[in-house]
Scaffold this motif. Structure first.
Motif, PDB file in Angstrom:
ATOM      1  N   VAL A 172       0.472   5.832  -0.854  1.00  0.00           N
ATOM      2  CA  VAL A 172      -0.366   6.973  -1.211  1.00  0.00           C
ATOM      3  C   VAL A 172       0.225   7.629  -2.445  1.00  0.00           C
ATOM      4  CG1 VAL A 172      -1.155   9.264  -0.520  1.00  0.00           C
ATOM      5  CG2 VAL A 172      -1.210   7.377   1.119  1.00  0.00           C
ATOM      6  N   ALA A 176      -4.135   5.649   5.469  1.00  0.00           N
ATOM      7  CA  ALA A 176      -5.327   5.885   4.642  1.00  0.00           C
ATOM      8  C   ALA A 176      -5.896   7.284   4.821  1.00  0.00           C
ATOM      9  CB  ALA A 176      -6.395   4.844   4.968  1.00  0.00           C
ATOM     10  N   ASP A 177      -5.522   7.959   5.902  1.00  0.00           N
ATOM     11  CA  ASP A 177      -6.021   9.309   6.168  1.00  0.00           C
ATOM     12  C   ASP A 177      -5.021  10.386   5.768  1.00  0.00           C
ATOM     13  OD1 ASP A 177      -8.369   8.308   7.119  1.00  0.00           O
ATOM     14  OD2 ASP A 177      -7.917   8.607   9.242  1.00  0.00           O
ATOM     15  N   LYS A 196       0.836  -1.187   0.000  1.00  0.00           N
ATOM     16  CA  LYS A 196       0.000   0.000   0.000  1.00  0.00           C
ATOM     17  C   LYS A 196       0.880   1.250   0.000  1.00  0.00           C
ATOM     18  CE  LYS A 196      -3.874  -2.313   0.418  1.00  0.00           C
ATOM     19  NZ  LYS A 196      -4.824  -2.386  -0.722  1.00  0.00           N
ATOM     20  N   VAL A 221      -4.927   5.957  -1.804  1.00  0.00           N
ATOM     21  CA  VAL A 221      -4.146   4.765  -1.472  1.00  0.00           C
ATOM     22  C   VAL A 221      -4.254   3.782  -2.625  1.00  0.00           C
ATOM     23  CG1 VAL A 221      -3.871   2.849   0.134  1.00  0.00           C
ATOM     24  CG2 VAL A 221      -4.525   5.105   0.999  1.00  0.00           C
TER      25      VAL A 221
END
Length: 320
Positions: free
Chosen positions: A4, A298-299, A2, A17
């Protein structure tokens, strides 16, 4: 893994993501299993597209500093690095990910007692503040103004100046609450963002450290004392007017000066030495990392929204 990615330059929602192949360490590099990521102002500048002329393209993975564990080493790297907890500079990007690579010379071991969260709040900002103050040739007893003091570089500059015996340490910030926190870290004069307020003189500073830039920069040049020095270490508020240097020429007889500073001009060995000293000081409680919040990877877009809104005091840290 993963990571970003900046799909579209501009607003934070342009980040997402995605799944990407994991990197492999080249010769002279280590591979780090990332635990924490420092979210810096330059990340937001890149995301907005302000630096698109410097070769950044859509699909770019932002971020430049991580803390985690070394899990593999490239050719020429001592295998004893594997398994160590470290802070690392990943270059101009690649940090917002589960795995990251870094040149071994850009890796600093974490001392016992320093958390990975604090490490990414200090690792870049601390050396920048140290060497920027040195670039301004500040000496004991001289007055300092830190413009944009609520960010991680400004917070470190305030602490280092106080420890170094500076005279008045003025800061610009956006609220009385932030001003109170900056006083606790060593500031002696709190001004608003325009540089007004406080109970002490708001001009005649020997050194101004400017993280902001923007259209108001010329008005701060006029707050320098005779022989005063302004050092720009960032442009989070945008570029200054193209003719901002005319303010220096207008007051030619006062021998004021302006300089830019980038950590890129400091030898790697010196950066590492100062960073290790600052990490040790933080582990002993003599320097303080200021973390605004810790968010999951993820944020990342939410972290950037908070930075754009001016809500962040210190640094946001991403984690897994």
């Amino acid at each position: 893994m993963k990571a970003v990615s900046i799909r579209v330059f501009g607003e934070p929602d342009g980040m997402a993501v995605i799944d990407v192949p994991p990197p492999r360490p080249a010769a002279g590099q280590v591979l780090i299993e990332v635990g924490t990521i420092g979210v810096g102002g330059v990340d937001a500048v890149i995301r907005r597209g302000t630096l698109s002329g410097y070769g950044f393209r859509e699909g770019f993975i932002p971020g430049s500093e991580v803390a985690g564990q070394v899990v593999a080493a490239g050719d020429g790297v001592d295998a004893s690095w594997i398994g160590r907890s470290v802070w690392a500079f990943t270059g101009t990007g690649g940090a917002y990910a589960e795995l990251a690579v870094a040149r071994v010379e850009d890796v600093t071991p974490l001392p016992e007692g320093l958390s990975p969260i604090d490490a990414v709040a200090l690792g870049s900002a601390g050396p920048v503040a140290h060497f920027a103050l040195a670039h301004g040739r500040i000496s004991s007893g001289e007055s300092l103004l830190v413009r944009g003091a609520a960010g991680s570089i400004g917070i470190m500059a305030v602490q280092l100046a106080a420890l170094g015996g500076s005279g008045a340490i003025a800061v610009t910030t956006s609220s009385p609450e932030r001003g109170k926190r900056l006083r606790e870290l060593g500031a002696t004069v709190v001004l608003d963002r325009a540089g007004n307020g406080g109970t002490a003189p708001v001009d005649g500073f020997d050194v101004i450290l400017d993280v902001v830039g923007g259209q108001q920069m010329p008005s701060f040049l006029d707050r320098l004392a005779d022989n005063g020095r302004m050092v720009a270490v960032g442009v989070v508020g945008g570029h200054p007017p193209a003719d901002f240097g005319m303010e220096l020429l207008r007051t030619f007889q006062r021998s004021r000066s302006f300089a830019t500073f980038s950590l890129n001009t400091v030898p790697t060995s010196e950066r590492n030495r100062i960073r290790a000293e600052q990490f040790a000081a933080a582990a002993e409680g003599n320097l303080h990392a200021v973390v605004h919040d810790v968010l999951p990877l993820a944020d990342a877009a939410e972290a950037h929204r908070r930075m754009d809104a001016g809500e962040v005091f210190g640094r946001i840290v991403l984690t897994f």
